[in-house]
Design an enzyme around this catalytic site. Structure first.
Site, PDB file in Angstrom:
ATOM      1  CB  SER A 128       3.408  -6.529   1.600  1.00 55.54           C
ATOM      2  OG  SER A 128       4.221  -5.424   1.344  1.00 55.54           O
TER       3      SER A 128
ATOM      4  CE  LYS B 101       8.681  -6.230   4.853  1.00 53.33           C
ATOM      5  NZ  LYS B 101       9.074  -6.083   3.498  1.00 53.33           N
TER       6      LYS B 101
ATOM      7  CD1 TRP C 189       8.754  -1.019  -1.604  1.00 56.11           C
ATOM      8  CD2 TRP C 189      10.362   0.415  -2.177  1.00 56.11           C
ATOM      9  NE1 TRP C 189       9.096  -0.320  -0.481  1.00 56.11           N
ATOM     10  CE2 TRP C 189      10.085   0.569  -0.803  1.00 56.11           C
ATOM     11  CE3 TRP C 189      11.343   1.216  -2.763  1.00 56.11           C
ATOM     12  CZ2 TRP C 189      10.737   1.494   0.004  1.00 56.11           C
ATOM     13  CZ3 TRP C 189      12.012   2.149  -1.960  1.00 56.11           C
ATOM     14  CH2 TRP C 189      11.699   2.280  -0.602  1.00 56.11           C
TER      15      TRP C 189
ATOM     16  CG  HIS D  42       3.381  -4.313  -3.311  1.00 58.61           C
ATOM     17  ND1 HIS D  42       4.349  -5.227  -2.973  1.00 58.61           N
ATOM     18  CD2 HIS D  42       2.852  -3.881  -2.140  1.00 58.61           C
ATOM     19  CE1 HIS D  42       4.415  -5.328  -1.663  1.00 58.61           C
ATOM     20  NE2 HIS D  42       3.513  -4.524  -1.130  1.00 58.61           N
TER      21      HIS D  42
HETATM   22  C1  GTR Z   1       6.093  -0.719   2.204  1.00 61.53           C
HETATM   23  C2  GTR Z   1       7.366  -1.303   2.752  1.00 61.53           C
HETATM   24  C3  GTR Z   1       7.546  -2.694   2.244  1.00 61.53           C
HETATM   25  C4  GTR Z   1       6.290  -3.521   2.333  1.00 61.53           C
HETATM   26  C5  GTR Z   1       5.015  -2.728   2.109  1.00 61.53           C
HETATM   27  C6  GTR Z   1       3.722  -3.377   2.606  1.00 61.53           C
HETATM   28  O1  GTR Z   1       5.902   0.599   2.537  1.00 61.53           O
HETATM   29  O2  GTR Z   1       8.417  -0.473   2.334  1.00 61.53           O
HETATM   30  O3  GTR Z   1       8.625  -3.316   2.926  1.00 61.53           O
HETATM   31  O4  GTR Z   1       6.227  -4.195   3.530  1.00 61.53           O
HETATM   32  O5  GTR Z   1       5.050  -1.498   2.717  1.00 61.53           O
HETATM   33  O6  GTR Z   1       3.704  -4.074   3.614  1.00 61.53           O
HETATM   34  O7  GTR Z   1       2.703  -3.132   1.965  1.00 61.53           O
END
Ligand code: GTR
Length: 409
Positions: free
Chosen positions: A247, A251, A338, A388
Site C-alpha cells: 500500500s 509506493k 480502490w 487490500h
Molecule cells: C489508503 C490510501 C491508499 C493506500 C492505503 C494504505 O487510505 O488511499 O493510497 O496507501 O491507504 O496505505 O493502506
C-alpha cells in the site's frame, strides 16, 4: 463538475477516459531511445528527474545515518532455525537525533543470506508474537483495535499483524526478514516538524519546498539507510535484498527501488495510486483524492495534476521502468478496486518495453492474467482473491520470484 463529483471515485471500466501514455522510450524532444546506453545516459535520468520534481520530491542534500548499533540478539525466537537481531540506526546532526529500530530474523546458517526488507505500519512488535521485540517509542497512528492510545504503542499491539508477515516461510526458504516501523523515519501525519525532513532545512525553513520530498520520499530514504546497514552485516548478502512494501509503503518501496539501484528486487503489494496504478486511468483513488487525503505524502508540485492527469509529464509505468533491468513484482487484490488492479497490471505491461531493451521479458500481454495465475518474468504479476492486504499467498509468490532471480530455481 461540482467539487463533490470531482472527488467521487469511478469503479466502472467503461467510464475510464481514453488517454495517451507517455512512451517511456521517447525523449521529451521526441527522439526515440533505441539502446540501453541512451536509456541509461539520457532517458532514465530525465525520467527520474521528473518523478523527483513533480511527484515524490527530491531529497535536498546527502543524508546518511551516523551509526549502527546491535542492541539485542538471540536465538530464543518463536521460529524454527532462526536468529533475531535488533539494530538501532542512528542519525545525529546539529543537536538533533533520529532513531530507527530494525528487527531482523535470519535463518541459522554460516552462509550469507538474501533478505526481504520492508517497513511496517504499527511497530516491529506487531509483526511477531516474539516477547523480546522492542516496542516502538515513535508516534503511531491511533488504532483502537490494537490498543494504541495517544499515538503510543504498547504491549497490546504485540503480534497483531503477524498475518501480514510470513516469517517462518521466509526463514524456511533460506531468506532473512528485516523490518522497521515506517514512522521511525517520518510519522505519517501532515506535520513537517518531525521525522527526517528537518535535518535538511535551511535556516528559517519549516517545511520542504514544492519540489522537495514528502513522507513517501522519507520512507524510501529510510529503506536505503536500512540497506546501508545490511551491507555491513556479515550474515547478509546485501547484493540480494528484495525491498517489499504494501500500500503506501508499497509506493515507498517502488520509489526506493527507482532511486537506489542497490535493491536487487522490488515488490509492490497493492500499491495503487502513486504506486503502480496508472494515474491517467482515474479508476478508484485519483491524484486529487490522494493529495486531499494525504497532503504530506508527495511533493507539493504534484497537486498541479489534481484532476489534470493528462498533463503529467510521466505516468506510473515509468516508475516501474526506472527499476529495469532489475526484477520487479506487482501484486493486486481482486477486491482492492480502490487501488485499480488493472491500472497496476498495465503499468507493468507498459514498462516492459524498457525491460525488452535489455533483452529481458516483461509482461508481454495487455490482458491481465486470471486470479491466482502468477506471471513470473523479469516483471512479475499476480492478482489474488480477497481484499487490500498482505497474505501468505502473496508471500509464497514473492519467495518463488526471489528464488527464480536469486537462486535460479
Ligand atoms: C489508503 C490510501 C491508499 C493506500 C492505503 C494504505 O487510505 O488511499 O493510497 O496507501 O491507504 O496505505 O493502506
Amino acid at each position: 463538475m461540482g467539487a463533490e463529483a470531482q472527488y467521487q471515485a469511478n469503479y466502472d471500466e467503461s467510464k475510464v477516459p481514453s488517454y495517451n501514455l507517455p512512451d517511456p522510450l521517447v525523449m521529451p524532444g521526441g527522439r526515440q531511445v533505441k539502446n540501453v546506453k541512451k536509456w541509461e545516459r539520457k532517458m532514465r535520468p530525465a525520467t527520474l528527474h521528473l518523478f523527483e520534481d513533480q511527484v515524490y520530491g527530491k531529497i535536498p542534500g546527502d543524508l546518511k545515518m551516523t551509526s549502527f548499533r546491535i542492541v539485542e540478539e538471540g536465538k530464543n525466537t518463536p521460529y524454527k532455525n532462526a536468529i533475531r537481531k535488533q539494530v538501532e540506526l542512528l542519525l545525529e546532526k546539529d543537536g538533533k537525533e533520529l532513531r530507527a529500530l530494525m528487527l531482523m530474523y535470519l535463518p541459522e546458517t554460516d552462509q550469507k543470506v538474501p533478505v526481504f526488507l520492508g517497513l511496517n505500519f504499527y511497530g516491529n512488535h506487531t509483526v511477531t508474537e516474539d516477547v523480546n521485540v522492542l516496542i516502538t517509542e515513535s508516534w503511531v497512528r491511533n488504532e483502537s483495535s490494537f490498543g494504541i492510545v495517544n499515538n503510543q504503542s504498547n504491549e497490546k499491539g504485540r503480534g497483531v499483524r503477524t498475518n501480514r508477515w510470513a516469517i517462518q516461510e521466509i526463514i524456511d526458504n533460506g531468506y532473512g526478514l528485516a523490518t522497521i516501523y515506517y514512522g521511525d523515519f517520518d510519522p505519517d501525519r501532515d506535520d513537517f516538524s518531525d521525522g527526517v525532513h528537518p535535518f535538511l532545512y535551511h535556516y528559517g525553513q519549516d517545511k520542504p519546498r514544492p519540489n522537495e520530498w514528502g513522507a513517501l520520499g522519507a520512507w524510501a530514504w529510510g529503506l536505503s539507510r536500512a540497506l546501508d546497514y545490511l551491507e555491513t552485516d556479515p550474515d547478509v548478502d546485501a547484493s540480494k535484498v528484495a525491498v517489499m512494501g504494501h500500500s503506501r509503503i508499497g509506493k515507498a518501496a517502488l520509489w526506493a527501488g527507482a532511486t537506489d539501484v542497490r535493491f536487487a528486487v522490488v515488490i509492490s503489494n497493492n500499491s495503487g495510486c502513486g504506486g503502480t496504478a496508472l494515474s491517467r486511468r482515474r479508476f478508484g483513488e485519483t491524484v486529487q483524492i490522494i493529495n486531499a487525503a494525504f497532503p504530506h505524502w508527495f511533493c507539493d508540485n504534484f497537486t498541479a495534476y489534481n484532476n489534470n492527469e493528462d498533463n503529467l509529464p510521466i505516468d506510473q509505468h515509468q516508475l516501474v521502468a526506472l527499476i529495469a533491468p532489475r526484477p520487479v513484482y506487482i501484486a493486486s487484490a481482486e477486491e482492492d478496486q480502490w487501488a485499480d488492479p488493472r491500472g497496476e497490471y498495465l503499468s507493468g505491461y507498459h514498462a516492459s518495453k524498457v525491460y525488452e531493451l535489455y533483452g529481458k521479458k516483461g509482461l508481454p500481454s495487455p490482458e491481465m492474467p486470471a486470479i491466482h495465475q502468477p506471471v513470473m518474468n523479469q516483471v512479475g504479476y499476480h492478482i489474488r482473491a480477497g481484499e487490500h492486504d498482505v497474505t501468505l499467498y502473496d508471500w509464497q509468490q514473492y519467495i518463488r520470484f526471489a528464488n527464480l532471480h536469486f537462486l535460479n530455481r
